[in-house]
Motif scaffolding. Structure first.
Motif, PDB file in Angstrom:
ATOM      1  N   ILE A  75      -1.174  17.636   3.946  1.00 29.23           N
ATOM      2  CA  ILE A  75      -1.578  16.618   5.189  1.00 29.23           C
ATOM      3  C   ILE A  75      -1.996  17.553   6.487  1.00 29.23           C
ATOM      4  O   ILE A  75      -0.848  17.960   6.766  1.00 29.23           O
ATOM      5  CB  ILE A  75      -0.874  15.417   5.492  1.00 29.23           C
ATOM      6  CG1 ILE A  75      -0.714  14.668   4.191  1.00 29.23           C
ATOM      7  CG2 ILE A  75      -1.597  14.522   6.408  1.00 29.23           C
ATOM      8  CD1 ILE A  75      -1.914  14.085   3.584  1.00 29.23           C
ATOM      9  N   TYR A 101       0.565   7.396   8.229  1.00 28.97           N
ATOM     10  CA  TYR A 101       0.342   6.310   7.261  1.00 28.97           C
ATOM     11  C   TYR A 101       0.041   7.206   5.817  1.00 28.97           C
ATOM     12  O   TYR A 101       0.705   6.583   4.887  1.00 28.97           O
ATOM     13  CB  TYR A 101      -0.902   5.438   7.449  1.00 28.97           C
ATOM     14  CG  TYR A 101      -1.249   4.670   6.520  1.00 28.97           C
ATOM     15  CD1 TYR A 101      -0.807   3.303   6.422  1.00 28.97           C
ATOM     16  CD2 TYR A 101      -2.001   4.908   5.260  1.00 28.97           C
ATOM     17  CE1 TYR A 101      -1.158   2.260   5.546  1.00 28.97           C
ATOM     18  CE2 TYR A 101      -2.803   3.824   4.633  1.00 28.97           C
ATOM     19  CZ  TYR A 101      -2.016   2.673   4.404  1.00 28.97           C
ATOM     20  OH  TYR A 101      -2.478   1.623   3.680  1.00 28.97           O
ATOM     21  N   LEU A 102      -0.585   8.126   5.684  1.00 27.35           N
ATOM     22  CA  LEU A 102      -0.907   8.810   4.514  1.00 27.35           C
ATOM     23  C   LEU A 102       0.228   9.457   3.884  1.00 27.35           C
ATOM     24  O   LEU A 102       0.777   9.529   2.671  1.00 27.35           O
ATOM     25  CB  LEU A 102      -1.914   9.842   4.644  1.00 27.35           C
ATOM     26  CG  LEU A 102      -3.396   9.353   4.810  1.00 27.35           C
ATOM     27  CD1 LEU A 102      -4.282  10.278   5.149  1.00 27.35           C
ATOM     28  CD2 LEU A 102      -3.507   8.338   3.676  1.00 27.35           C
ATOM     29  N   ALA A 136       2.567   6.933   2.241  1.00 26.83           N
ATOM     30  CA  ALA A 136       1.823   6.527   0.999  1.00 26.83           C
ATOM     31  C   ALA A 136       2.261   7.521   0.067  1.00 26.83           C
ATOM     32  O   ALA A 136       2.529   7.304  -1.095  1.00 26.83           O
ATOM     33  CB  ALA A 136       0.614   6.195   1.265  1.00 26.83           C
ATOM     34  N   VAL A 137       2.312   8.826   0.463  1.00 30.20           N
ATOM     35  CA  VAL A 137       2.682  10.039  -0.749  1.00 30.20           C
ATOM     36  C   VAL A 137       3.852   9.783  -0.884  1.00 30.20           C
ATOM     37  O   VAL A 137       4.431   9.977  -2.385  1.00 30.20           O
ATOM     38  CB  VAL A 137       2.065  11.187   0.147  1.00 30.20           C
ATOM     39  CG1 VAL A 137       2.545  12.320  -0.999  1.00 30.20           C
ATOM     40  CG2 VAL A 137       0.480  11.399   0.050  1.00 30.20           C
ATOM     41  N   SER A 152       4.585   7.164  -3.460  1.00 30.09           N
ATOM     42  CA  SER A 152       3.929   7.151  -4.585  1.00 30.09           C
ATOM     43  C   SER A 152       4.751   7.922  -5.681  1.00 30.09           C
ATOM     44  O   SER A 152       5.372   8.979  -5.556  1.00 30.09           O
ATOM     45  CB  SER A 152       2.639   7.659  -4.382  1.00 30.09           C
ATOM     46  OG  SER A 152       1.920   8.232  -5.826  1.00 30.09           O
ATOM     47  N   TYR A 206      -7.188   1.958   7.387  1.00 31.72           N
ATOM     48  CA  TYR A 206      -6.204   3.073   6.944  1.00 31.72           C
ATOM     49  C   TYR A 206      -6.264   2.863   5.386  1.00 31.72           C
ATOM     50  O   TYR A 206      -6.067   3.709   4.597  1.00 31.72           O
ATOM     51  CB  TYR A 206      -4.825   2.319   7.431  1.00 31.72           C
ATOM     52  CG  TYR A 206      -4.565   2.810   8.946  1.00 31.72           C
ATOM     53  CD1 TYR A 206      -4.043   4.063   9.331  1.00 31.72           C
ATOM     54  CD2 TYR A 206      -4.916   1.972  10.009  1.00 31.72           C
ATOM     55  CE1 TYR A 206      -3.803   4.322  10.452  1.00 31.72           C
ATOM     56  CE2 TYR A 206      -4.622   2.173  11.206  1.00 31.72           C
ATOM     57  CZ  TYR A 206      -4.280   3.321  11.470  1.00 31.72           C
ATOM     58  OH  TYR A 206      -4.090   3.847  12.939  1.00 31.72           O
ATOM     59  N   ALA A 207      -5.987   1.623   4.670  1.00 31.12           N
ATOM     60  CA  ALA A 207      -6.127   1.211   3.225  1.00 31.12           C
ATOM     61  C   ALA A 207      -7.278   1.773   2.832  1.00 31.12           C
ATOM     62  O   ALA A 207      -7.136   2.577   1.465  1.00 31.12           O
ATOM     63  CB  ALA A 207      -6.108  -0.049   3.018  1.00 31.12           C
ATOM     64  N   LEU A 235      -6.576   5.584   2.348  1.00 28.68           N
ATOM     65  CA  LEU A 235      -5.941   5.914   1.262  1.00 28.68           C
ATOM     66  C   LEU A 235      -6.650   5.772   0.056  1.00 28.68           C
ATOM     67  O   LEU A 235      -6.381   6.652  -0.946  1.00 28.68           O
ATOM     68  CB  LEU A 235      -4.542   4.766   1.528  1.00 28.68           C
ATOM     69  CG  LEU A 235      -3.751   4.952   0.137  1.00 28.68           C
ATOM     70  CD1 LEU A 235      -3.164   6.437  -0.030  1.00 28.68           C
ATOM     71  CD2 LEU A 235      -2.447   4.063   0.474  1.00 28.68           C
ATOM     72  N   SER A 236      -7.245   4.676  -0.254  1.00 23.65           N
ATOM     73  CA  SER A 236      -8.035   4.657  -1.399  1.00 23.65           C
ATOM     74  C   SER A 236      -9.161   5.664  -1.728  1.00 23.65           C
ATOM     75  O   SER A 236      -9.115   6.341  -2.976  1.00 23.65           O
ATOM     76  CB  SER A 236      -9.051   3.378  -1.368  1.00 23.65           C
ATOM     77  OG  SER A 236      -8.105   2.110  -1.479  1.00 23.65           O
ATOM     78  N   MET A 246      -8.596   8.789  -0.567  1.00 24.47           N
ATOM     79  CA  MET A 246      -7.830  10.019  -1.012  1.00 24.47           C
ATOM     80  C   MET A 246      -7.286   9.937  -2.442  1.00 24.47           C
ATOM     81  O   MET A 246      -7.282  10.985  -3.230  1.00 24.47           O
ATOM     82  CB  MET A 246      -6.456  10.005  -0.230  1.00 24.47           C
ATOM     83  CG  MET A 246      -5.520  11.189  -0.307  1.00 24.47           C
ATOM     84  SD  MET A 246      -4.101  11.274   0.851  1.00 24.47           S
ATOM     85  CE  MET A 246      -3.042  10.039  -0.362  1.00 24.47           C
ATOM     86  N   LEU A 247      -6.812   8.706  -2.762  1.00 26.41           N
ATOM     87  CA  LEU A 247      -6.542   8.575  -4.367  1.00 26.41           C
ATOM     88  C   LEU A 247      -7.594   8.937  -5.365  1.00 26.41           C
ATOM     89  O   LEU A 247      -7.521   9.111  -6.494  1.00 26.41           O
ATOM     90  CB  LEU A 247      -5.978   7.220  -4.682  1.00 26.41           C
ATOM     91  CG  LEU A 247      -4.804   7.089  -3.789  1.00 26.41           C
ATOM     92  CD1 LEU A 247      -4.458   5.380  -4.079  1.00 26.41           C
ATOM     93  CD2 LEU A 247      -3.775   7.782  -4.143  1.00 26.41           C
TER      94      LEU A 247
END
Length: 280
Positions: free
Chosen positions: A11, A20-21, A24-25, A28, A260-261, A264-265, A267-268
């Motif tokens: 990041i 935020y990321l 989330a990482v 996960s 933000y969400a 993240l989607s 990124m995934l």
């Protein structure tokens, strides 16, 4: 990817979205932090595991990331994008960097062994628009972004114009080609930059962007997308689509909460597409 089954994420940037990321990482089961870099390293201390802090960004390759995600500033892509793509997939969180033709050209050329990923963000309908661009049937695209004046981070004449706004009347700060707008609003119009990449037959010069400062808009960021597709524009017998996206946002925040969400989607999804440029 590394032999470890968990995908390693680097990041670049630790603002609101970067934080935020990172969280989330860390939460996960399928991801792990390869590194976190921030211009001011003190912002990371006590918040990011010491072993994950990268103090010198030129040493990124030592961390063996599978995906490097930029959420800092457009200059990162200009300065490091080519090098990132030599060793990992690269997701450009500030695609306004690609409004510089030299930067876009060199990143596209560098994406020979890894993928260059462009997050769609608040750009609703990106895949359908890209399909029309692929067929050459996309004739026009305009994105209008309306926010409270304090939610814009602007440069030059647009900054001056925005600071002079008084009362509750909405003011059009800019209306024209996206390429010219990108250096004046590099932190605000990533949606428009993503649109210019998706609408590749129009590009940064023909995709139109408009930003509107509205002092009465206290709870939302609004993005309107107007698409002109196949047909005869002059006669009016032409395919059109218009969407309005209202994203909850606090006054002064550059990024709306739903973004933000969405990021993240993206990124995934940024994996497995191979070399080249990909929307995610």
């Amino acid at each position: 990817m590394t032999t470890n089954s968990r995908r390693k994420i680097g990041i670049v940037g630790y603002g609101h979205l970067g934080q935020y990321l990172v969280q989330a990482v860390e939460e996960s089961a399928d991801l792990e932090l390869a590194f976190v870099w921030n211009r001011t390293v003190d912002a990371l201390k006590g918040k990011v595991d010491e072993k994950c802090i990268l103090k010198d960004l030129t040493e990124f390759a030592n961390r063996q990331a599978d995906l490097i995600v930029e959420v800092a500033h457009p200059s990162i892509s200009s300065d490091y994008g080519e090098a990132f793509l030599q060793v990992a997939d690269y997701m450009v969180g500030s695609p306004t960097a690609l409004a510089n033709q030299e930067v876009e050209d060199k990143l596209r050329a560098a994406a020979k062994h890894h993928g260059l990923y462009i997050p769609s963000g608040a750009f609703w309908g990106s895949n359908d628009i890209k399909k029309m661009a692929d067929r050459g049937t996309l004739q026009g695209l305009k994105i209008t972004m309306t926010k409270h004046p304090t939610s814009f981070k602007l440069n030059g004449i647009l900054k001056e114009k925005n600071e002079q706004i008084t009362g509750d009347k909405a003011v059009i700060l800019y209306d024209g080609p996206v390429r010219e707008l990108c250096p004046l609003a590099p932190n605000n119009i990533n949606t428009m930059a993503a649109a210019a990449i998706a609408a590749h037959n129009l590009g940064f010069d023909k995709v139109q962007g408009s930003i509107v400062a509205d002092p009465s808009l206290r709870d939302w960021h609004i993005v309107e997308i107007d698409v002109t597709g196949p047909g005869d524009v002059k006669s009016g017998e032409v395919f059109t689509v218009s969407t309005v996206r209202k994203n909850p946002a606090k006054i002064g925040h550059v990024t709306g909460s739903a973004t933000y969400a969405s990021f993240l989607s993206s990124m995934l999804q940024a994996k497995g597409f191979g070399p080249g440029v990909h929307l995610c």
